[in-house]
Write a protein that holds these residues in place. Structure first.
Motif, PDB file in Angstrom:
ATOM      1  N   LEU A  20       9.305   1.175  -4.216  1.00 34.22           N
ATOM      2  CA  LEU A  20       9.645   2.547  -4.603  1.00 34.22           C
ATOM      3  C   LEU A  20       9.669   3.449  -3.382  1.00 34.22           C
ATOM      4  CD1 LEU A  20       9.964   4.832  -6.809  1.00 34.22           C
ATOM      5  CD2 LEU A  20       7.467   5.059  -6.665  1.00 34.22           C
ATOM      6  N   THR A  21      10.734   4.244  -3.258  1.00 38.76           N
ATOM      7  CA  THR A  21      10.804   5.309  -2.260  1.00 38.76           C
ATOM      8  C   THR A  21      11.021   6.608  -3.022  1.00 38.76           C
ATOM      9  OG1 THR A  21      11.746   3.855  -0.569  1.00 38.76           O
ATOM     10  CG2 THR A  21      12.038   6.227  -0.257  1.00 38.76           C
ATOM     11  N   LEU A  22      10.161   7.589  -2.756  1.00 34.16           N
ATOM     12  CA  LEU A  22      10.192   8.816  -3.548  1.00 34.16           C
ATOM     13  C   LEU A  22      10.101  10.030  -2.631  1.00 34.16           C
ATOM     14  CD1 LEU A  22      10.209   9.830  -6.532  1.00 34.16           C
ATOM     15  CD2 LEU A  22       7.707   9.830  -6.423  1.00 34.16           C
ATOM     16  N   PRO A  36       8.197  15.631   2.599  1.00 38.49           N
ATOM     17  CA  PRO A  36       7.529  14.351   2.440  1.00 38.49           C
ATOM     18  C   PRO A  36       8.387  13.279   1.765  1.00 38.49           C
ATOM     19  CG  PRO A  36       6.838  15.816   0.691  1.00 38.49           C
ATOM     20  CD  PRO A  36       7.737  16.622   1.605  1.00 38.49           C
ATOM     21  N   VAL A  37       8.068  12.063   2.133  1.00 38.07           N
ATOM     22  CA  VAL A  37       8.578  10.870   1.454  1.00 38.07           C
ATOM     23  C   VAL A  37       7.416   9.900   1.363  1.00 38.07           C
ATOM     24  CG1 VAL A  37      10.159   8.921   1.562  1.00 38.07           C
ATOM     25  CG2 VAL A  37      10.922  11.153   2.350  1.00 38.07           C
ATOM     26  N   ILE A  38       7.297   9.239   0.216  1.00 37.94           N
ATOM     27  CA  ILE A  38       6.325   8.155   0.105  1.00 37.94           C
ATOM     28  C   ILE A  38       7.060   6.865  -0.202  1.00 37.94           C
ATOM     29  CG2 ILE A  38       4.406   9.625  -0.628  1.00 37.94           C
ATOM     30  CD1 ILE A  38       4.852   8.494  -3.508  1.00 37.94           C
ATOM     31  N   THR A  39       6.492   5.758   0.229  1.00 40.50           N
ATOM     32  CA  THR A  39       6.934   4.445  -0.195  1.00 40.50           C
ATOM     33  C   THR A  39       5.739   3.749  -0.825  1.00 40.50           C
ATOM     34  OG1 THR A  39       6.547   3.643   2.061  1.00 40.50           O
ATOM     35  CG2 THR A  39       8.799   4.185   1.469  1.00 40.50           C
ATOM     36  N   ASP A  40       6.006   3.052  -1.901  1.00 39.04           N
ATOM     37  CA  ASP A  40       4.936   2.358  -2.623  1.00 39.04           C
ATOM     38  C   ASP A  40       5.544   1.085  -3.191  1.00 39.04           C
ATOM     39  OD1 ASP A  40       2.477   1.817  -3.704  1.00 39.04           O
ATOM     40  OD2 ASP A  40       2.653   3.235  -5.373  1.00 39.04           O
ATOM     41  N   PRO A  85      -6.763   4.612  -1.060  1.00 38.28           N
ATOM     42  CA  PRO A  85      -6.304   4.095   0.234  1.00 38.28           C
ATOM     43  C   PRO A  85      -4.807   4.360   0.429  1.00 38.28           C
ATOM     44  CG  PRO A  85      -7.620   2.457  -0.932  1.00 38.28           C
ATOM     45  CD  PRO A  85      -7.338   3.543  -1.912  1.00 38.28           C
ATOM     46  N   TYR A  86      -4.424   4.681   1.634  1.00 39.30           N
ATOM     47  CA  TYR A  86      -3.020   4.911   1.943  1.00 39.30           C
ATOM     48  C   TYR A  86      -2.784   4.677   3.427  1.00 39.30           C
ATOM     49  CZ  TYR A  86      -4.502   9.410   3.912  1.00 39.30           C
ATOM     50  OH  TYR A  86      -5.130  10.381   4.659  1.00 39.30           O
ATOM     51  N   GLU A  87      -1.518   4.468   3.764  1.00 42.14           N
ATOM     52  CA  GLU A  87      -1.123   4.367   5.163  1.00 42.14           C
ATOM     53  C   GLU A  87      -0.393   5.645   5.543  1.00 42.14           C
ATOM     54  OE1 GLU A  87       1.630   1.611   8.159  1.00 42.14           O
ATOM     55  OE2 GLU A  87       1.479   1.117   6.022  1.00 42.14           O
ATOM     56  N   LEU A  88      -0.647   6.134   6.737  1.00 41.64           N
ATOM     57  CA  LEU A  88      -0.013   7.350   7.226  1.00 41.64           C
ATOM     58  C   LEU A  88       0.909   7.014   8.391  1.00 41.64           C
ATOM     59  CD1 LEU A  88       0.118  10.481   7.109  1.00 41.64           C
ATOM     60  CD2 LEU A  88      -1.727  10.500   8.806  1.00 41.64           C
ATOM     61  N   LYS A  89       2.190   7.360   8.234  1.00 41.16           N
ATOM     62  CA  LYS A  89       3.139   7.213   9.339  1.00 41.16           C
ATOM     63  C   LYS A  89       3.568   8.615   9.764  1.00 41.16           C
ATOM     64  CE  LYS A  89       4.896   2.585   8.353  1.00 41.16           C
ATOM     65  NZ  LYS A  89       6.104   1.735   8.168  1.00 41.16           N
ATOM     66  N   ARG A  90       3.291   8.943  11.015  1.00 39.19           N
ATOM     67  CA  ARG A  90       3.530  10.286  11.499  1.00 39.19           C
ATOM     68  C   ARG A  90       4.857  10.394  12.251  1.00 39.19           C
ATOM     69  NH1 ARG A  90      -1.982  12.374  14.276  1.00 39.19           N
ATOM     70  NH2 ARG A  90      -0.476  13.915  15.031  1.00 39.19           N
ATOM     71  N   TYR A  91       5.530  11.525  12.037  1.00 36.32           N
ATOM     72  CA  TYR A  91       6.789  11.844  12.707  1.00 36.32           C
ATOM     73  C   TYR A  91       6.667  13.248  13.289  1.00 36.32           C
ATOM     74  CZ  TYR A  91       8.391   8.041   9.662  1.00 36.32           C
ATOM     75  OH  TYR A  91       8.514   6.842   8.995  1.00 36.32           O
ATOM     76  N   GLN A  92       7.268  13.479  14.438  1.00 33.36           N
ATOM     77  CA  GLN A  92       7.175  14.769  15.105  1.00 33.36           C
ATOM     78  C   GLN A  92       8.526  15.484  15.115  1.00 33.36           C
ATOM     79  OE1 GLN A  92       3.478  14.929  15.290  1.00 33.36           O
ATOM     80  NE2 GLN A  92       4.328  16.382  16.786  1.00 33.36           N
ATOM     81  N   MET A 118       0.843  -1.200   0.000  1.00 35.12           N
ATOM     82  CA  MET A 118       0.000   0.000   0.000  1.00 35.12           C
ATOM     83  C   MET A 118       0.880   1.253   0.000  1.00 35.12           C
ATOM     84  SD  MET A 118      -2.861   1.293   2.781  1.00 35.12           S
ATOM     85  CE  MET A 118      -4.040   0.032   2.287  1.00 35.12           C
ATOM     86  N   LEU A 119       0.405   2.284  -0.653  1.00 37.09           N
ATOM     87  CA  LEU A 119       1.068   3.577  -0.648  1.00 37.09           C
ATOM     88  C   LEU A 119       1.147   4.099   0.784  1.00 37.09           C
ATOM     89  CD1 LEU A 119       2.107   6.124  -2.217  1.00 37.09           C
ATOM     90  CD2 LEU A 119      -0.264   6.875  -2.286  1.00 37.09           C
ATOM     91  N   THR A 120       2.344   4.521   1.192  1.00 35.22           N
ATOM     92  CA  THR A 120       2.544   5.037   2.544  1.00 35.22           C
ATOM     93  C   THR A 120       3.134   6.433   2.470  1.00 35.22           C
ATOM     94  OG1 THR A 120       2.920   2.819   3.444  1.00 35.22           O
ATOM     95  CG2 THR A 120       3.728   4.672   4.749  1.00 35.22           C
ATOM     96  N   LEU A 121       2.529   7.361   3.200  1.00 32.66           N
ATOM     97  CA  LEU A 121       3.064   8.708   3.327  1.00 32.66           C
ATOM     98  C   LEU A 121       3.754   8.825   4.683  1.00 32.66           C
ATOM     99  CD1 LEU A 121       3.432  11.717   2.648  1.00 32.66           C
ATOM    100  CD2 LEU A 121       1.139  12.106   3.589  1.00 32.66           C
ATOM    101  N   HIS A 122       5.021   9.221   4.642  1.00 37.20           N
ATOM    102  CA  HIS A 122       5.784   9.475   5.861  1.00 37.20           C
ATOM    103  C   HIS A 122       5.656  10.975   6.148  1.00 37.20           C
ATOM    104  CE1 HIS A 122       7.556   5.422   5.839  1.00 37.20           C
ATOM    105  NE2 HIS A 122       7.399   5.542   4.529  1.00 37.20           N
ATOM    106  N   HIS A 123       4.822  11.279   7.112  1.00 37.36           N
ATOM    107  CA  HIS A 123       4.346  12.647   7.324  1.00 37.36           C
ATOM    108  C   HIS A 123       4.986  13.287   8.546  1.00 37.36           C
ATOM    109  CE1 HIS A 123       1.669  16.047   7.742  1.00 37.36           C
ATOM    110  NE2 HIS A 123       1.234  15.623   8.917  1.00 37.36           N
TER     111      HIS A 123
END
Length: 208
Positions: A61-63, A54-58, A25-32, A1-6
């Motif tokens: 692929l890491t972009l 931002p970085v996404i992984t799919d 659909p996407y997964e959200l990974k949060r960073y502070q 699944m597409l993941t946003l590293h937020h």
């Protein structure tokens, strides 16, 4: 699944907004951010060597890079959407220009303002040039938006998504008052249900 590293209070907010707009659909990974330094946590370096967002992984692929991410998501997950005008049209070329202008040109003087503001008197000689460049870019954007609801065509596109951060950072410096079309535009963007959902999911957004 597409993941946003937020990362909170960062450019990744607009990617989260985009994902909410297209409804994929996407997964959200949060960073502070560190509360004192405002730097991203070292955990982001395990996702991408720069440790930025931002970085996404799919899949495999890491972009990174906001513009590349916006374009990838729209090509991969929103085929035929009006968020990306049809290639070969004038609107597509305008979309491409705004997509790259946001980070390639408009953000530079704003980032200089951010960093030199911490230097106080030491940056005094630079301030007139920075102010002039900010006014030059915000004036250009203001003229482009006069009489328009969106940057390209008659509906939201990835260009609006990308340009939102420019307006938000300018607003955080109190720079929007002389630019009513730009101020009204970002107000409309923030009123969109998808943007509001992105803030609810991503956490308080101090740039917005």
């Amino acid at each position: 699944m597409l993941t946003l590293h937020h990362l909170n209070d960062s450019r990744s907010q607009r990617i989260l907004w985009l994902l909410e707009e297209i409804g994929t659909p996407y997964e959200l990974k949060r960073y502070q951010r560190d509360a004192t330094t405002r730097l991203a946590p070292p955990e982001l370096e395990t996702v991408h060597p720069l440790g930025k967002s931002p970085v996404i992984t799919d899949g495999d692929l890491t972009l990174a890079e906001s513009g590349a991410i916006v374009d990838y998501i729209l090509r991969r997950y929103a085929t035929g959407s009006t968020l990306r005008p049809a290639e070969g049209t004038r609107d597509f070329e305008a979309y491409q220009e705004w997509l790259h202008y946001a980070e390639g040109s408009a953000m530079l003087p704003l980032m200089l303002q951010l960093y030199t503001s911490r230097l106080k008197d030491a940056a005094a000689r630079l301030q007139p040039r920075i102010d002039s460049e900010i006014a030059n870019h915000l004036g250009y954007i203001e003229r482009a938006l006069q009489g328009r609801e969106y940057f390209v065509g008659d509906s939201l596109t990835g260009a609006d998504i990308m340009m939102s951060f420019v307006a938000e950072v300018a607003g955080s410096f109190g720079k929007l008052a002389p630019y009513p079309a730009l101020a009204a535009w970002i107000g409309r963007m923030h009123a969109r249900p998808a943007f509001r959902r992105s803030v609810e999911k991503g956490g308080a957004y101090r740039m917005g």
